[in-house]
Design a protein around this motif. Structure first.
Motif, short mmCIF file in Angstrom:
data_model
loop_
_atom_site.label_atom_id
_atom_site.label_comp_id
_atom_site.label_asym_id
_atom_site.label_seq_id
_atom_site.Cartn_x
_atom_site.Cartn_y
_atom_site.Cartn_z
N GLU A 136 5.02 18.79 -8.01
CA GLU A 136 4.30 17.76 -8.75
C GLU A 136 4.96 16.40 -8.61
O GLU A 136 4.27 15.37 -8.54
CB GLU A 136 4.19 18.14 -10.23
N GLU A 137 6.27 16.38 -8.57
CA GLU A 137 6.97 15.10 -8.37
C GLU A 137 6.57 14.47 -7.04
O GLU A 137 6.29 13.26 -6.97
CB GLU A 137 8.49 15.34 -8.39
N LYS A 138 6.51 15.29 -5.98
CA LYS A 138 6.12 14.78 -4.66
C LYS A 138 4.65 14.37 -4.66
O LYS A 138 4.28 13.37 -4.03
CB LYS A 138 6.36 15.85 -3.59
N LEU A 139 3.82 15.13 -5.36
CA LEU A 139 2.39 14.80 -5.44
C LEU A 139 2.17 13.49 -6.19
O LEU A 139 1.37 12.65 -5.77
CB LEU A 139 1.62 15.94 -6.11
N ASP A 140 2.88 13.30 -7.28
CA ASP A 140 2.76 12.06 -8.06
C ASP A 140 3.14 10.86 -7.20
O ASP A 140 2.47 9.81 -7.25
CB ASP A 140 3.65 12.11 -9.30
N GLU A 141 4.20 10.99 -6.41
CA GLU A 141 4.62 9.90 -5.55
C GLU A 141 3.59 9.64 -4.44
O GLU A 141 3.29 8.50 -4.10
CB GLU A 141 5.99 10.21 -4.92
N MET A 142 3.04 10.72 -3.92
CA MET A 142 2.00 10.59 -2.90
C MET A 142 0.79 9.86 -3.46
O MET A 142 0.23 8.97 -2.82
CB MET A 142 1.60 11.99 -2.41
N GLU A 143 0.39 10.22 -4.67
CA GLU A 143 -0.75 9.56 -5.31
C GLU A 143 -0.45 8.10 -5.62
O GLU A 143 -1.32 7.23 -5.46
CB GLU A 143 -1.13 10.32 -6.59
N ARG A 144 0.78 7.82 -6.03
CA ARG A 144 1.14 6.44 -6.34
C ARG A 144 1.03 5.56 -5.09
O ARG A 144 0.45 4.46 -5.13
CB ARG A 144 2.58 6.39 -6.87
N VAL A 145 1.58 6.05 -3.99
CA VAL A 145 1.54 5.29 -2.75
C VAL A 145 0.10 5.17 -2.24
O VAL A 145 -0.32 4.10 -1.77
CB VAL A 145 2.43 5.95 -1.68
N HIS A 146 -0.65 6.25 -2.37
CA HIS A 146 -2.03 6.22 -1.90
C HIS A 146 -2.86 5.19 -2.66
O HIS A 146 -3.63 4.43 -2.07
CB HIS A 146 -2.66 7.61 -2.06
N LEU A 147 -2.69 5.16 -3.96
CA LEU A 147 -3.46 4.21 -4.77
C LEU A 147 -3.04 2.77 -4.50
O LEU A 147 -3.85 1.84 -4.59
CB LEU A 147 -3.28 4.54 -6.26
N ALA A 148 -1.76 2.59 -4.15
CA ALA A 148 -1.27 1.24 -3.88
C ALA A 148 -1.63 0.75 -2.48
O ALA A 148 -1.95 -0.42 -2.28
CB ALA A 148 0.25 1.18 -4.06
N LYS A 149 -1.61 1.66 -1.51
CA LYS A 149 -1.80 1.26 -0.12
C LYS A 149 -3.06 1.81 0.53
O LYS A 149 -3.44 1.38 1.62
CB LYS A 149 -0.60 1.72 0.71
N GLY A 150 -3.68 2.79 -0.12
CA GLY A 150 -4.87 3.39 0.48
C GLY A 150 -4.56 4.48 1.48
O GLY A 150 -5.46 5.07 2.08
N THR A 151 -3.29 4.78 1.66
CA THR A 151 -2.89 5.82 2.60
C THR A 151 -1.50 6.31 2.22
O THR A 151 -0.86 5.76 1.33
CB THR A 151 -2.88 5.29 4.04
N SER A 152 -1.03 7.36 2.85
CA SER A 152 0.33 7.86 2.62
C SER A 152 0.80 8.54 3.89
O SER A 152 0.00 9.06 4.67
CB SER A 152 0.37 8.84 1.45
#
Length: 239
Positions: A136-152
């Motif tokens: 979940e920690e890795k997923l939260d970070e993935m979602e944070r970056v995705h929402l900020a940049k549109g990709t991960s």
């Protein structure tokens, strides 16, 4: 002037090639020095000096050996051999020399589909509370970056590695590490599109939920759905 040669025609090695060469060199050293399980490897600075490379390259090589389960790094003490190493067994010889990026991506996808679907099933069956927290920690970070940049990019890989770790079968991560160089060569901004595989993003949370619920069938289904969407994007973007 006699004795002076023009070295401008020599092409510098890409960073990835240096990592591969240093990996081979360290494996050859371990074999030739006849290091045994429990023996300490030379310190970082010694390897840097002997091989003529930077600290980041040495650390990447050590990290790869750690992922393969053959070296353990102890804080303040150094790196120690956990398993015998031979130069010829450090790598699987993987080659994707196809001239078409589309074909290479589809080939790697076929391999990922088999490994990742099974890893998700095993992770759903064996995961612990600590594993779930890590995923979940890795997923939260993935979602944070995705929402900020549109990709991960690295964040997506970290999420899947966390699932591999939750299988408690080290071979899953070792296989991924062995194939990582071949994968990354073709999965870094395919078709120069920042939005590549963006549509698969929502299914990662659903995959996590299936692992939480220990729903093995759903974990497999969501993994295959992620890869199905990625395949659709490959075919669409390569027209």
């Amino acid at each position: 002037m006699a004795g002076i040669r023009d070295t401008s025609i020599i092409t510098a090695l890409p960073a990835q090639d240096r990592v591969r060469q240093v990996t081979d060199a360290v494996a050859a050293y371990i074999e030739q020095a006849e290091l045994k399980v429990g023996d300490r490897l030379p310190a970082e600075r010694e390897l840097m000096s002997a091989l003529g490379v930077g600290r980041s390259t040495i650390r990447e090589v050590i990290r790869r050996f750690e992922a393969l389960g053959v070296i353990e790094t102890r804080r303040g003490s150094g790196s120690y051999l956990l398993k015998p190493v031979a130069a010829g067994t450090v790598h699987m010889s993987l080659s994707l020399n196809t001239a078409r990026q589309r074909d290479a991506l589809l080939q790697t996808l076929e391999v990922r589909r088999g490994i990742e679907a099974e890893a998700s099933v095993v992770a759903a069956r064996r995961r612990t509370a600590a594993d779930l927290a890590n995923i979940e920690e890795k997923l939260d970070e993935m979602e944070r970056v995705h929402l900020a940049k549109g990709t991960s990019g690295p964040e997506d890989l970290a999420f899947h590695l966390a699932i591999y770790d939750a299988t408690h079968n080290p071979l899953f991560r070792q296989l991924l590490e062995q194939m990582r160089e071949a994968f990354e060569r073709f999965w870094d901004h395919p078709f120069d599109r920042e939005d590549f595989a963006r549509r698969s993003f929502p299914f990662h949370r659903e995959l996590f939920d299936a692992i939480v619920d220990q729903d093995t069938a759903m974990a497999r289904e969501k993994t295959l759905r992620i890869l199905e969407v990625v395949e659709e994007d490959i075919r669409e973007m390569s027209r």
